[in-house]
Scaffold this motif. Structure first.
Motif, PDB file in Angstrom:
ATOM      1  N   TYR A   1      15.768   2.345  -3.501  1.00  0.00           N
ATOM      2  CA  TYR A   1      14.556   1.561  -3.702  1.00  0.00           C
ATOM      3  C   TYR A   1      13.398   2.204  -2.974  1.00  0.00           C
ATOM      4  O   TYR A   1      13.575   2.795  -1.913  1.00  0.00           O
ATOM      5  CB  TYR A   1      14.723   0.140  -3.133  1.00  0.00           C
ATOM      6  N   SER A   2      12.216   2.046  -3.538  1.00  0.00           N
ATOM      7  CA  SER A   2      10.985   2.385  -2.822  1.00  0.00           C
ATOM      8  C   SER A   2      10.019   1.222  -3.028  1.00  0.00           C
ATOM      9  O   SER A   2      10.057   0.549  -4.067  1.00  0.00           O
ATOM     10  CB  SER A   2      10.385   3.700  -3.325  1.00  0.00           C
ATOM     11  N   TYR A   3       9.189   0.962  -2.050  1.00  0.00           N
ATOM     12  CA  TYR A   3       8.311  -0.204  -2.062  1.00  0.00           C
ATOM     13  C   TYR A   3       6.859   0.230  -1.934  1.00  0.00           C
ATOM     14  O   TYR A   3       6.548   1.192  -1.237  1.00  0.00           O
ATOM     15  CB  TYR A   3       8.657  -1.145  -0.899  1.00  0.00           C
TER      16      TYR A   3
ATOM     17  N   LYS B   1      10.118 -12.069  -0.776  1.00  0.00           N
ATOM     18  CA  LYS B   1      10.173 -10.649  -0.391  1.00  0.00           C
ATOM     19  C   LYS B   1      11.098  -9.885  -1.344  1.00  0.00           C
ATOM     20  O   LYS B   1      12.252 -10.253  -1.533  1.00  0.00           O
ATOM     21  CB  LYS B   1      10.645 -10.510   1.050  1.00  0.00           C
ATOM     22  N   LEU B   2      10.575  -8.814  -1.909  1.00  0.00           N
ATOM     23  CA  LEU B   2      11.352  -8.007  -2.846  1.00  0.00           C
ATOM     24  C   LEU B   2      12.584  -7.390  -2.195  1.00  0.00           C
ATOM     25  O   LEU B   2      13.622  -7.235  -2.841  1.00  0.00           O
ATOM     26  CB  LEU B   2      10.474  -6.911  -3.447  1.00  0.00           C
ATOM     27  N   GLU B   3      12.482  -7.047  -0.934  1.00  0.00           N
ATOM     28  CA  GLU B   3      13.632  -6.471  -0.238  1.00  0.00           C
ATOM     29  C   GLU B   3      14.812  -7.446  -0.261  1.00  0.00           C
ATOM     30  O   GLU B   3      15.959  -7.049  -0.462  1.00  0.00           O
ATOM     31  CB  GLU B   3      13.263  -6.130   1.201  1.00  0.00           C
TER      32      GLU B   3
ATOM     33  N   ASP C   1       5.065  -6.367   1.079  1.00  0.00           N
ATOM     34  CA  ASP C   1       6.183  -7.156   0.561  1.00  0.00           C
ATOM     35  C   ASP C   1       5.951  -8.632   0.860  1.00  0.00           C
ATOM     36  O   ASP C   1       5.545  -9.007   1.951  1.00  0.00           O
ATOM     37  CB  ASP C   1       7.494  -6.689   1.191  1.00  0.00           C
TER      38      ASP C   1
ATOM     39  N   ALA D   1       2.772  -6.628  -4.764  1.00  0.00           N
ATOM     40  CA  ALA D   1       3.808  -5.779  -4.168  1.00  0.00           C
ATOM     41  C   ALA D   1       4.807  -5.399  -5.254  1.00  0.00           C
ATOM     42  O   ALA D   1       5.062  -6.164  -6.189  1.00  0.00           O
ATOM     43  CB  ALA D   1       4.510  -6.522  -3.035  1.00  0.00           C
ATOM     44  N   SER D   2       5.359  -4.205  -5.129  1.00  0.00           N
ATOM     45  CA  SER D   2       6.327  -3.787  -6.143  1.00  0.00           C
ATOM     46  C   SER D   2       7.428  -2.942  -5.516  1.00  0.00           C
ATOM     47  O   SER D   2       7.265  -2.381  -4.439  1.00  0.00           O
ATOM     48  CB  SER D   2       5.648  -3.022  -7.280  1.00  0.00           C
ATOM     49  N   THR D   3       8.523  -2.899  -6.224  1.00  0.00           N
ATOM     50  CA  THR D   3       9.642  -2.045  -5.843  1.00  0.00           C
ATOM     51  C   THR D   3      10.065  -1.262  -7.080  1.00  0.00           C
ATOM     52  O   THR D   3      10.061  -1.788  -8.194  1.00  0.00           O
ATOM     53  CB  THR D   3      10.822  -2.863  -5.272  1.00  0.00           C
TER      54      THR D   3
ATOM     55  N   ASN E   1      16.190  -7.863  -3.947  1.00  0.00           N
ATOM     56  CA  ASN E   1      17.055  -6.755  -4.345  1.00  0.00           C
ATOM     57  C   ASN E   1      18.489  -6.922  -3.844  1.00  0.00           C
ATOM     58  O   ASN E   1      19.420  -6.382  -4.424  1.00  0.00           O
ATOM     59  CB  ASN E   1      16.478  -5.421  -3.861  1.00  0.00           C
TER      60      ASN E   1
ATOM     61  N   THR F   1      10.884  -0.890 -12.460  1.00  0.00           N
ATOM     62  CA  THR F   1       9.957  -1.410 -11.459  1.00  0.00           C
ATOM     63  C   THR F   1       9.890  -2.930 -11.551  1.00  0.00           C
ATOM     64  O   THR F   1       9.879  -3.489 -12.646  1.00  0.00           O
ATOM     65  CB  THR F   1       8.543  -0.836 -11.684  1.00  0.00           C
TER      66      THR F   1
END
Length: 179
Positions: A69-71, A50-52, A75, A80-82, A55, A95
């Motif tokens: 951050y924006s997603y 998970k990118l969250e 996720d 999926a990207s941030t 980070n 990104t």
């Protein structure tokens, strides 16, 4: 007139040596750091995918109070990207996109930096179970240094400059997973 020729010869030699060296030097730099965590591989994979959560590991994110951050996408899945934006001197802007997930084995990211400098990198987490409840986590970061800028690889070591930040990120992961 003789000094002018000597100066032109010097400049031409400098350009030729630089161009020649750039073809023999690597066009990327790599940081590889590892840690053994007392947690099962499935738990670590679920967290890191998970990118969250990713980070929260970065030292730069912890140092930058203005970081946002924006997603996009789901996720924890490929695609999926941030996008992040923070203080240019600390975290900059860019990104991260999840490019690969092999359950309980690897997590791959493409990273594109937009400010303060443009650049591209890949980040891969390799997970290797070393027992029923222990896992070795390797974090491999490769940053492109295209020609002719790769000549600076002789003078600048990404590992020496930023390797400690990756070790701190892995230590944060270890603490979180061993709670």
């Amino acid at each position: 007139m003789n000094k002018g020729r000597l100066f032109i010869f010097f400049l031409l030699s400098l350009v030729l040596v630089t161009a020649g060296l750039s073809f023999f030097l690597p066009t990327h730099q790599t940081i590889k750091k590892s840690v053994t965590i007392n947690a099962p591989v499935a738990k670590i994979f679920a967290h890191l995918s998970k990118l969250e959560n990713f980070n929260k590991l970065t030292v730069w994110g912890l140092q930058d109070s203005l970081l946002q951050y924006s997603y996009t996408g789901m996720d924890g899945s490929v695609g999926a990207s941030t996008t992040w934006k923070g203080t240019p001197e600390i975290s900059g802007q860019g990104t991260i996109t999840v490019t690969g997930l092999q359950v309980d084995r690897t997590i791959g990211h493409d990273i594109n930096f937009t400010t303060p400098q443009k650049g591209a990198a890949t980040s891969t987490f390799n997970l290797l179970p070393t027992g029923n409840t222990t896992t070795e986590v390797s974090w491999v970061f490769k940053m492109a240094t295209p020609r002719p800028m790769n000549i600076f690889n002789l003078l600048f070591s990404l590992d020496e400059q930023m390797g400690v930040d990756f070790e701190k990120g892995l230590s944060a992961l270890k603490m979180r997973m061993e709670k």
